[in-house]
Enzyme design. Sequence first.
Site, short mmCIF file in Angstrom:
data_model
loop_
_atom_site.label_atom_id
_atom_site.label_comp_id
_atom_site.label_asym_id
_atom_site.label_seq_id
_atom_site.Cartn_x
_atom_site.Cartn_y
_atom_site.Cartn_z
N HIS A 41 -5.26 -2.34 13.77
CA HIS A 41 -6.52 -3.06 13.90
C HIS A 41 -6.50 -3.95 15.15
O HIS A 41 -7.55 -4.37 15.63
CB HIS A 41 -6.79 -3.94 12.67
CG HIS A 41 -7.05 -3.15 11.43
ND1 HIS A 41 -6.04 -2.66 10.63
CD2 HIS A 41 -8.21 -2.76 10.84
CE1 HIS A 41 -6.57 -2.01 9.60
NE2 HIS A 41 -7.88 -2.06 9.70
N ARG A 51 0.83 -1.21 0.00
CA ARG A 51 0.00 0.00 0.00
C ARG A 51 0.87 1.26 0.00
O ARG A 51 0.37 2.34 -0.32
CB ARG A 51 -0.92 -0.01 1.21
CG ARG A 51 -1.87 -1.21 1.25
CD ARG A 51 -2.60 -1.28 2.58
NE ARG A 51 -3.49 -0.17 2.76
CZ ARG A 51 -4.00 0.20 3.95
NH1 ARG A 51 -3.64 -0.46 5.04
NH2 ARG A 51 -4.81 1.23 4.04
N HIS A 103 -1.20 7.29 6.82
CA HIS A 103 -1.83 7.38 8.14
C HIS A 103 -0.93 8.25 8.99
O HIS A 103 0.07 7.75 9.50
CB HIS A 103 -1.98 6.00 8.75
CG HIS A 103 -2.69 5.02 7.87
ND1 HIS A 103 -2.06 4.33 6.83
CD2 HIS A 103 -3.98 4.60 7.85
CE1 HIS A 103 -2.93 3.53 6.24
NE2 HIS A 103 -4.11 3.66 6.83
N ASP A 140 -8.61 7.56 11.85
CA ASP A 140 -8.83 6.19 11.44
C ASP A 140 -9.92 5.64 12.35
O ASP A 140 -10.30 6.28 13.35
CB ASP A 140 -7.54 5.38 11.55
CG ASP A 140 -7.47 4.22 10.56
OD1 ASP A 140 -8.52 3.83 10.03
OD2 ASP A 140 -6.36 3.70 10.33
#
Length: 537
Positions: A199, A156, A187, A271
């Site tokens: 996460h 990514r 981010h 986020d």
Amino acid sequence: MFESFRSQAAQKISGWSLEEKVGQLFILAFPGKDAEAARPLIERYNLGGCYLSQDNAATFAEARQLTQAMAAIVNQRADAVPMLLGVDQEGAWSVLTPESTTGPGNLALGSADNPALSAQMYSVFGIEMRSAGFNCVLGPCADVNLKPNSPIIDTRAFGEVPAQVAVQVGAAVHGAHDGGIVVCAKHFPGHGDTTGDTHREIPVVDKSLATLMVEDLAPFKAAIDARVELMMTSHICYPQIDPVYPATLSRAILQDVLREKLGFKGIVISDSMNMGAIRRNFPPVEAAIIAFKAGIDMMMLSEEHYDHNDNYLENQLAMIGAIVSAVEDGRMPEAELNQIVERVVAFKLARLVGMPLFREFNQVANRKVEQAAAQSAVQILADPARNLPVQADKHVFVLQTTPLADYANLVNPRGIGPNQATPAFDYFAAEISTLLPEERLSILDYTEAKTWLAEVKVAADQLVLAVIENYPLPGEDFKQAASKALVAELAAKFGEQLVVIGLRNAYESVPELAGHVCAYGSRECSARAAAQVCLSV
């Protein structure tokens, strides 16, 4: 950045209730493809935005039906402003897959090292997502792969060299704007120097601001210079800057660094506040209040329904209600709330009102951009035995090194991530089948490869192409152990007659005598481009 719209925004929100002001600051999510699931949030709370995934729409037709229905609910209000409808269309992660044009992913674009091509790719993202009715691409990732074994960033990111990543990020933002869409760099202040996945946990990056400026922040400054509208925060702790709070909750990071030092004037979004990093370490309401006071403008709760919890709607309503109560009892001053809402609405008036949606696009032209990007990215990193391009006297064995069971989490029910149901190996095998005659080609899946390896006698005319893969998955790891073990066995038996085909990053070393072709991505276009390079097509 949107100051000329502030007075108009102030006038628009002057008649809003406290609930409607608070609701405008939330970006929520809901399961399924029916806009009615979001109606209570939109109607009662004047919801600010939604994070939409493959779970909400798998095709352009489904996306248009959904976004038009959502807009109809919003437009029932006389003083309506558009909702922010954000999607992870960033290459390695995508929506509307496989209909949409994903390109090869950011790491491949970094390998191609052609900013104009990166800009074209992001322009395609903008054009296609607007056609679906979305108005925001939650990308590009401005993270730098300083720790390349990150399970969540990986392909990514555009690469591991800050200055080069910065050039690509700037090009991506400009390209997306050429495609007519709003973009969000993420981010902040960087997710690339940790192997942790927010996460699941709060990673810690223990470096000074001076080091951060050199190693992590250049791509974010490039995005700001390109006039990126949104900046998404990370739930990562930087104890030398803020010893107490992760970035999302840190005034020192969001105000002193992002606003003051880097000069960002746009909208700061969190986020997801339901990711494990926040949910497992802070009480939800307290975290939300701290975040708004620290400098968050819009708060995302996009993981609320990911576990298919039947109470997701009640939980989201409760969070908004709790912030309303916090304003009422003075824990969050209403004057501060009004300033944030004004800023958000001014942004929407400037960038979302009048954005042309639902227009047709040239899919053939878009796929040509994708193909050019994928082909430019592929590199032959090692070819000690000069096996490439494949010679006419060789029998080629294409081997899948990943067991079928290891692809189980490639597509998850939450609809986020690559959303790629077909493994990259299958695309590589399909492409090379069109390039080599059947009598010179053997394609073996993992089980067949293990059996063949145990029985085969090595001959001089054999060339083994062993395909390795990786995928950045949210909250999960793509299993690698079996693949690595099989490659090691192949190297021990075939030595210089082995070429490793990397449909992934190039950070993992390959056996010493083996060749190495790397596509820097696992998308279909990357797999097919790698096959073409092997045959010098």
